[in-house]
Design a protein around this motif. Structure first.
Motif, PDB file in Angstrom:
ATOM      1  N   ILE A  99       1.565  -6.670  -0.049  1.00 56.11           N
ATOM      2  CA  ILE A  99       2.824  -6.335  -0.725  1.00 56.11           C
ATOM      3  C   ILE A  99       2.796  -4.883  -1.204  1.00 56.11           C
ATOM      4  CG2 ILE A  99       4.266  -6.821  -2.738  1.00 56.11           C
ATOM      5  CD1 ILE A  99       3.482  -9.782  -2.354  1.00 56.11           C
ATOM      6  N   ASP A 100       1.668  -4.444  -1.765  1.00 60.81           N
ATOM      7  CA  ASP A 100       1.550  -3.054  -2.202  1.00 60.81           C
ATOM      8  C   ASP A 100       1.788  -2.100  -1.033  1.00 60.81           C
ATOM      9  OD1 ASP A 100       1.000  -3.793  -4.791  1.00 60.81           O
ATOM     10  OD2 ASP A 100      -1.179  -3.531  -4.602  1.00 60.81           O
ATOM     11  N   ARG A 101       1.222  -2.424   0.101  1.00 64.65           N
ATOM     12  CA  ARG A 101       1.364  -1.578   1.284  1.00 64.65           C
ATOM     13  C   ARG A 101       2.821  -1.527   1.759  1.00 64.65           C
ATOM     14  NH1 ARG A 101      -1.786  -2.500   6.879  1.00 64.65           N
ATOM     15  NH2 ARG A 101      -0.905  -0.748   7.981  1.00 64.65           N
ATOM     16  N   LEU A 102       3.501  -2.663   1.711  1.00 64.78           N
ATOM     17  CA  LEU A 102       4.897  -2.708   2.150  1.00 64.78           C
ATOM     18  C   LEU A 102       5.832  -1.961   1.203  1.00 64.78           C
ATOM     19  CD1 LEU A 102       5.198  -6.395   3.333  1.00 64.78           C
ATOM     20  CD2 LEU A 102       5.253  -4.347   4.759  1.00 64.78           C
ATOM     21  N   LEU A 103       5.512  -1.936  -0.069  1.00 56.36           N
ATOM     22  CA  LEU A 103       6.396  -1.311  -1.050  1.00 56.36           C
ATOM     23  C   LEU A 103       6.168   0.189  -1.171  1.00 56.36           C
ATOM     24  CD1 LEU A 103       6.474  -4.032  -3.828  1.00 56.36           C
ATOM     25  CD2 LEU A 103       8.192  -3.536  -2.087  1.00 56.36           C
ATOM     26  N   ARG A 104       5.086   0.707  -0.574  1.00 56.93           N
ATOM     27  CA  ARG A 104       4.874   2.138  -0.556  1.00 56.93           C
ATOM     28  C   ARG A 104       5.946   2.794   0.309  1.00 56.93           C
ATOM     29  NH1 ARG A 104      -0.676   2.632   1.765  1.00 56.93           N
ATOM     30  NH2 ARG A 104      -1.501   0.864   0.646  1.00 56.93           N
ATOM     31  N   PRO A 105       6.345   4.026  -0.008  1.00 52.37           N
ATOM     32  CA  PRO A 105       7.332   4.695   0.845  1.00 52.37           C
ATOM     33  C   PRO A 105       6.775   4.869   2.265  1.00 52.37           C
ATOM     34  CG  PRO A 105       7.016   5.898  -1.205  1.00 52.37           C
ATOM     35  CD  PRO A 105       5.983   4.816  -1.176  1.00 52.37           C
TER      36      PRO A 105
END
Length: 111
Positions: A99-105
């Protein structure tokens, strides 16, 4: 998320982040509706008891991340075969990392 069209569009058009136990697909849409989350747990994960257990664990873990998702977005979490035997902390760490990776720009040249 319950509609097949939502699952298909999120998997085909959304950004993807893979970890050893889960793969997450996020499709951002410009809507004011709350984010929708769906789970895919195939027979490769284990028998029905194991699959339902994994689905319940993922659903429980996602409750803490719902407020982080953009409004109107679709998130599909697919459980990989190792998720059936994964420890709860391992599954939680992989889900959070995805999820962290997906929410990064998004970087240039990527979706």
């Amino acid at each position: 998320m319950r509609r097949r069209d939502d699952f298909t569009s999120a998997v085909r058009r959304g950004r993807r982040a893979g970890r050893p136990t889960v793969v997450a697909h996020l499709l951002r849409r410009d809507e004011t509706t709350p984010p929708l989350v769906g789970f895919i747990v195939s027979r490769a994960v284990g028998n029905a008891v194991v699959r339902n257990s994994v689905r319940r664990r993922l659903r429980h873990l996602m409750r803490g991340h719902l407020e982080r998702l953009p409004a109107g977005s679709l998130l599909v979490v697919r459980a990989n075969p190792p998720s059936g035997a994964a420890r709860p902390d391992e599954l939680a760490a992989d889900l959070e990392s995805a999820i962290d990776r997906l929410l990064r720009p998004a970087s240039k040249g990527r979706r």
